[in-house]
Design a protein around this motif. Structure first.
Motif: not given
Length: 244
Positions: A73-76, A144-148, A166-169
């Motif tokens: 999450v921090a990276g996103i 917000f799909v790749i690569p997460a 996935l909801g968190l991301c």
């Protein structure tokens, strides 16, 4: 809000309710026939945030998943804001084409029973760079799909845990992207009311999709999940070819 836009958000919400993702992709693809892409993206901000929060809070393991995927999450968030600061929110068409190709490739491999797995040590090592890459691609494409998504799926979560993770991301991605769009002036009050009105049909569709998800097996869920990724990738590739 027109009846057609209402139907678009109900359909997009159903997809998200079943597989835990897909609302922006479905809605943008359909709204793109009615309005400019920038307007469609702006209308999506609030319903996307609300549905992602609902998805995040509905599952049973919020605390554990938040700790496990904190670096991701921090990276996103960091990747999205840094890429936006570099001007990435004005995405070139080629970025959407590359995203589409990646989605198609991953879905085809998955449907062909090629399995990916990330163990505990590699998960911790890769979480931050995978999050940063996802954030940069989010700023470029608004998706917000790749690569997460492949990364989280490869960690071996059960169906409902995967949807909550996935909801968190996606919540983190939506908040970061919304902040970036506000900062760059691409989300403004003129479109805010339409975005608020889109929440109700999106939530209705998500509720219907969740009812359906509760009635399908893990194997069927995985197949639908991968088919949705495949369809998303094809949509981006077709849009790129049509506008090339």
């Amino acid at each position: 809000m027109s009846a057609l836009i209402f139907i678009v958000f109900v359909l997009a919400g159903i997809v998200k309710g079943v597989i835990g993702m897909g609302l922006p992709t479905v809605a943008v693809a359909l709204l793109g026939m009615l309005m400019a892409p920038q307007e469609a993206a702006a209308i999506l901000v609030i319903p996307s945030l609300v549905t992602n929060l609902a998805q995040l809070l509905a599952g049973p393991r919020l605390g554990a998943l938040s700790r496990r995927f904190g670096l991701l999450v921090a990276g996103i968030v960091a990747g999205t804001l840094l890429a936006a600061a570099a001007g990435a929110t004005q995405a070139p068409a080629a970025a959407h084409a590359l995203l589409g190709a990646a989605l198609v490739a991953y879905a085809v491999l998955g449907l062909g029973q090629v399995r990916f797995a990330v163990d505990g040590a590699r998960e911790r090592l890769l979480a931050l760079p995978v999050g940063a890459a996802t954030g940069a691609i989010t700023a470029l494409t608004g998706v917000f799909v790749i690569p997460a998504v492949p990364f989280v799926q490869a960690t071996g979560l059960e169906k409902d845990e995967l949807v909550q993770a996935l909801g968190l991301c996606f919540t983190a991605s939506t908040l970061a992207l919304g902040a970036a769009l506000l900062w760059t002036g691409q989300f403004h009050a003129a479109l805010g009311w339409a975005s608020v009105l889109a929440v109700a049909p999106a939530m209705l569709g998500m509720y219907l999709g969740q009812l359906l998800r509760a009635r399908i097996s893990a194997a069927v869920f995985r197949r639908w999940f991968l088919l949705a990724l495949l369809a998303s990738g094809v949509i981006f590739l077709v849009k790129y070819v049509r506008h090339a």
